[in-house]
Motif scaffolding. Structure first.
Motif, short mmCIF file in Angstrom:
data_model
loop_
_atom_site.label_atom_id
_atom_site.label_comp_id
_atom_site.label_asym_id
_atom_site.label_seq_id
_atom_site.Cartn_x
_atom_site.Cartn_y
_atom_site.Cartn_z
N PRO A 1 0.83 -1.21 0.00
CA PRO A 1 0.00 0.00 0.00
C PRO A 1 0.86 1.26 0.00
CG PRO A 1 0.01 -1.00 2.18
CD PRO A 1 0.77 -1.93 1.27
N GLU A 2 0.39 2.26 -0.72
CA GLU A 2 1.06 3.57 -0.73
C GLU A 2 0.11 4.55 -0.08
OE1 GLU A 2 3.46 6.59 -3.69
OE2 GLU A 2 2.33 4.94 -4.55
N LEU A 3 0.53 5.12 1.03
CA LEU A 3 -0.31 6.03 1.80
C LEU A 3 0.04 7.47 1.48
CD1 LEU A 3 -0.12 4.27 5.30
CD2 LEU A 3 -1.63 3.77 3.37
N MET A 4 -0.96 8.24 1.08
CA MET A 4 -0.77 9.67 0.87
C MET A 4 -0.74 10.32 2.26
SD MET A 4 -0.42 11.65 -1.82
CE MET A 4 -1.02 10.52 -3.05
N VAL A 5 0.26 11.14 2.53
CA VAL A 5 0.41 11.77 3.84
C VAL A 5 0.56 13.28 3.68
CG1 VAL A 5 1.45 9.68 4.82
CG2 VAL A 5 2.94 11.46 3.92
N THR A 6 0.25 14.00 4.74
CA THR A 6 0.34 15.46 4.67
C THR A 6 1.73 15.99 5.06
OG1 THR A 6 -0.57 15.64 6.90
CG2 THR A 6 -2.11 15.83 5.06
N VAL B 1 7.02 -6.76 5.83
CA VAL B 1 5.81 -5.93 5.71
C VAL B 1 6.27 -4.60 5.14
CG1 VAL B 1 3.94 -4.79 6.95
CG2 VAL B 1 4.71 -7.06 7.68
N GLN B 2 5.66 -4.17 4.05
CA GLN B 2 6.14 -2.98 3.37
C GLN B 2 5.01 -1.98 3.14
OE1 GLN B 2 8.01 -4.74 -0.06
NE2 GLN B 2 9.61 -5.66 1.19
N ILE B 3 5.36 -0.71 3.28
CA ILE B 3 4.44 0.40 3.09
C ILE B 3 5.21 1.52 2.40
CG2 ILE B 3 3.13 2.21 4.29
CD1 ILE B 3 2.43 0.18 6.42
N MET B 4 4.54 2.18 1.47
CA MET B 4 5.13 3.36 0.85
C MET B 4 4.39 4.59 1.39
SD MET B 4 5.58 2.16 -3.13
CE MET B 4 3.92 1.49 -3.31
N LEU B 5 5.12 5.67 1.62
CA LEU B 5 4.55 6.94 2.04
C LEU B 5 4.87 7.98 0.98
CD1 LEU B 5 5.78 6.99 5.77
CD2 LEU B 5 3.58 6.16 4.90
N GLU B 6 3.86 8.77 0.63
CA GLU B 6 4.07 9.84 -0.34
C GLU B 6 3.41 11.11 0.17
OE1 GLU B 6 3.34 10.96 -5.05
OE2 GLU B 6 2.49 9.12 -4.24
N GLN B 7 4.17 12.17 0.27
CA GLN B 7 3.61 13.44 0.73
C GLN B 7 2.71 14.04 -0.34
OE1 GLN B 7 5.83 16.03 3.33
NE2 GLN B 7 5.37 17.76 1.99
N TYR B 8 1.53 14.44 0.07
CA TYR B 8 0.54 15.00 -0.85
C TYR B 8 1.02 16.35 -1.38
CZ TYR B 8 -3.83 16.95 -2.63
OH TYR B 8 -4.79 17.52 -3.42
N ASP B 9 0.93 16.50 -2.69
CA ASP B 9 1.26 17.76 -3.34
C ASP B 9 0.26 17.95 -4.48
OD1 ASP B 9 2.22 19.91 -4.80
OD2 ASP B 9 4.30 19.22 -4.78
N PRO B 10 -0.74 18.81 -4.30
CA PRO B 10 -1.78 18.96 -5.32
C PRO B 10 -1.26 19.39 -6.69
CG PRO B 10 -1.99 20.66 -3.62
CD PRO B 10 -0.91 19.72 -3.17
N GLY C 1 -0.05 16.09 -9.69
CA GLY C 1 -0.85 15.14 -10.46
C GLY C 1 -0.84 13.74 -9.90
N GLN C 2 -0.83 13.64 -8.58
CA GLN C 2 -0.80 12.34 -7.93
C GLN C 2 -2.13 11.59 -8.13
OE1 GLN C 2 0.17 14.40 -4.33
NE2 GLN C 2 2.17 13.41 -4.18
N TRP C 3 -2.10 10.30 -7.86
CA TRP C 3 -3.28 9.45 -8.05
C TRP C 3 -4.22 9.60 -6.87
CZ3 TRP C 3 0.60 4.98 -8.88
CH2 TRP C 3 1.24 5.15 -10.11
N VAL C 4 -4.99 10.65 -6.87
CA VAL C 4 -5.95 10.92 -5.80
C VAL C 4 -7.34 10.91 -6.43
CG1 VAL C 4 -6.70 12.58 -4.05
CG2 VAL C 4 -4.26 12.29 -4.54
N ALA D 1 -11.35 14.07 -2.63
CA ALA D 1 -10.79 15.00 -1.65
C ALA D 1 -10.18 14.23 -0.48
CB ALA D 1 -11.88 15.94 -1.15
N LEU D 2 -8.99 14.66 -0.07
CA LEU D 2 -8.35 14.07 1.10
C LEU D 2 -8.83 14.81 2.33
CD1 LEU D 2 -4.68 13.57 -0.15
CD2 LEU D 2 -6.46 11.85 0.12
N GLN D 3 -9.56 14.11 3.17
CA GLN D 3 -10.07 14.69 4.40
C GLN D 3 -9.68 13.79 5.56
OE1 GLN D 3 -14.27 14.76 3.47
NE2 GLN D 3 -14.15 16.85 2.71
N ALA D 4 -9.22 14.40 6.64
CA ALA D 4 -8.84 13.64 7.83
C ALA D 4 -10.10 13.08 8.50
CB ALA D 4 -8.07 14.54 8.80
N PRO D 5 -10.00 11.90 9.07
CA PRO D 5 -8.87 10.99 9.01
C PRO D 5 -8.79 10.29 7.66
CG PRO D 5 -10.64 9.95 10.24
CD PRO D 5 -11.11 11.34 9.87
N PHE D 6 -7.57 10.12 7.16
CA PHE D 6 -7.37 9.42 5.90
C PHE D 6 -7.61 7.93 6.10
CE2 PHE D 6 -4.00 12.55 4.01
CZ PHE D 6 -4.92 13.58 4.10
#
Length: 145
Positions: free
Chosen positions: A9-14, A48-57, A60-63, A66-71
């Protein structure tokens, strides 16, 4: 090079720095590799593997909405660890709140019950993480449910 899992999983993070602190210092993942210039990290903890990617509008990320907390509403990531107590202690040391306290749980899997000590915690963006320590199996008993 380490072995990559077939599903990661790749988690979009703030805030990648806050997320890395949670996932590495508190939960115990290692950074397998990262691209700090774009706010990306690939983490591993015993396979166990996880990817983290900081959100940057502007990127053109795969969103898909709308990203609303809690993600991550509606999903929890179960991660099996050898022992939950050291993780619980690190979280307690920084007063990180638990979503659900540690407890023993047994789940039916066909003719056996699978046991685990488990607790749930949210990462900085609200992703729900369930850390579990295996208690083994026992014969299924409808009385215990």
């Amino acid at each position: 090079m380490f072995a990559r899992s077939k599903s990661v999983p790749e988690l979009m993070v703030t805030d990648i720095k806050k997320s890395l602190h949670f996932w590495t210092s508190l939960i115990g993942f290692q950074i397998a590799y990262e691209r700090p210039e774009v706010g990306f990290a690939y983490l591993d903890k015993n396979g166990v593997q996880i990817m983290l990617e900081q959100y940057d509008p502007a990127e053109g990320q795969w969103v898909t909405g709308a990203l609303q907390a809690p993600f991550g509403r509606g999903i929890n990531f179960q991660i099996t660890v050898d022992v939950v107590d050291p993780i619980l202690q690190r979280l307690a040391d920084v007063e990180w709140p638990l979503f659900r306290s540690c407890a023993e749980a047994w789940y039916r899997a066909e003719a056996v019950d699978v046991g685990q000590r488990e607790f749930l915690v949210q990462d900085p963006d609200g992703y729900l993480v369930r850390l579990v320590e295996s208690l083994g199996e026992r014969p299924y008993s409808p009385v215990s449910h």
